[in-house]
Write an enzyme that holds these catalytic residues in place. Sequence first.
Site, PDB file in Angstrom:
ATOM      1  N   TYR A   1      39.386  27.504  50.069  1.00 63.94           N
ATOM      2  CA  TYR A   1      40.125  27.993  48.953  1.00 63.94           C
ATOM      3  C   TYR A   1      39.204  28.583  47.837  1.00 63.94           C
ATOM      4  CZ  TYR A   1      44.044  25.421  51.098  1.00 63.94           C
ATOM      5  OH  TYR A   1      45.045  24.994  52.016  1.00 63.94           O
TER       6      TYR A   1
ATOM      7  N   HIS B   1      47.043  30.486  56.857  1.00 63.45           N
ATOM      8  CA  HIS B   1      46.498  29.665  57.967  1.00 63.45           C
ATOM      9  C   HIS B   1      44.975  29.506  57.964  1.00 63.45           C
ATOM     10  CE1 HIS B   1      47.161  32.872  60.397  1.00 63.45           C
ATOM     11  NE2 HIS B   1      46.371  32.427  61.422  1.00 63.45           N
TER      12      HIS B   1
ATOM     13  N   GLU C   1      43.547  31.698  67.373  1.00 61.66           N
ATOM     14  CA  GLU C   1      42.636  32.801  66.922  1.00 61.66           C
ATOM     15  C   GLU C   1      41.208  32.589  67.538  1.00 61.66           C
ATOM     16  OE1 GLU C   1      42.942  33.742  62.921  1.00 61.66           O
ATOM     17  OE2 GLU C   1      44.998  33.884  63.066  1.00 61.66           O
TER      18      GLU C   1
END
Length: 197
Positions: free
Chosen positions: A130, A162, A188
Site C-alpha cells: 500500500y 489484489h 499469477e
Amino acid sequence: MASRLVPKVNSKEGQSQCKEKHAILLSPVGKLEISGCETGLHEIKLPKMSVLPSGRESSASCEVCEGAEEMTEPLKQCTAWLHAYFCEPARTASLPIPAFHHPLLHRDSFTGQVLWTLLRDVKFGEAVSYKQLAELAGNGRAARAVGGAMRSNPIPIIIPCHRVIRSSGQSGNYGGGNLMKEWLLSHEKLQKEKLTC
C-alpha cells in the site's frame, strides 16, 4: 498500443441515464457479475469465496452463463480479457482493456489516480505494498488512502487491487475475501513461472 494501457473513461455525470446491461461469467473463482453500457464497463462484482477452488473448479474456464444475448462491446471486451486472464494469461497484454464508465475512475481524484497507477504500473505476477503504491501515485504518506481506493475499486481483477499487499508481505483484505486474493496471487505466480520456463 498505449491506448490499451489507458482505456477510455466516460463519465456518468452530466449524461442521460445509460442503458445498463449485465452478464454473469462462470470463472475458476465463482460467478463474476459484470455490468456496463455501450459507453463502457461499470463494474465487476466478485463472489465471496469460503473455500479455495480445487480440481475441476480451479481449471474451469471463464465463460458467460447468463446475459450473453445482450452484451455491449465493453462487456464483450471484458469477457474476453477475463477469459484470457484465467485461461491464457500471456494474451492479456495484447487484448484491449474495455472502456470504463464509472465516476471513480476520473484522474482528478486521488482514488482515480491510485487506480490508474495500479493498472498502468503493477504488472501480472507482481505485488506492491500500500505504501509503495502511494509513492507511485505521488503521495508516500497516503497508504491508508490507498487502502480506501482499493476498497472502492469498481473493476477488480482488471484493475488489479489484489496485487496490493501489506508491507509485512501478508495479503491484506480484499473485496472478494482473503481466500480469493490469495488464489489470484497464486494463479499469477504460477502462470508467470510457467511463462519463464
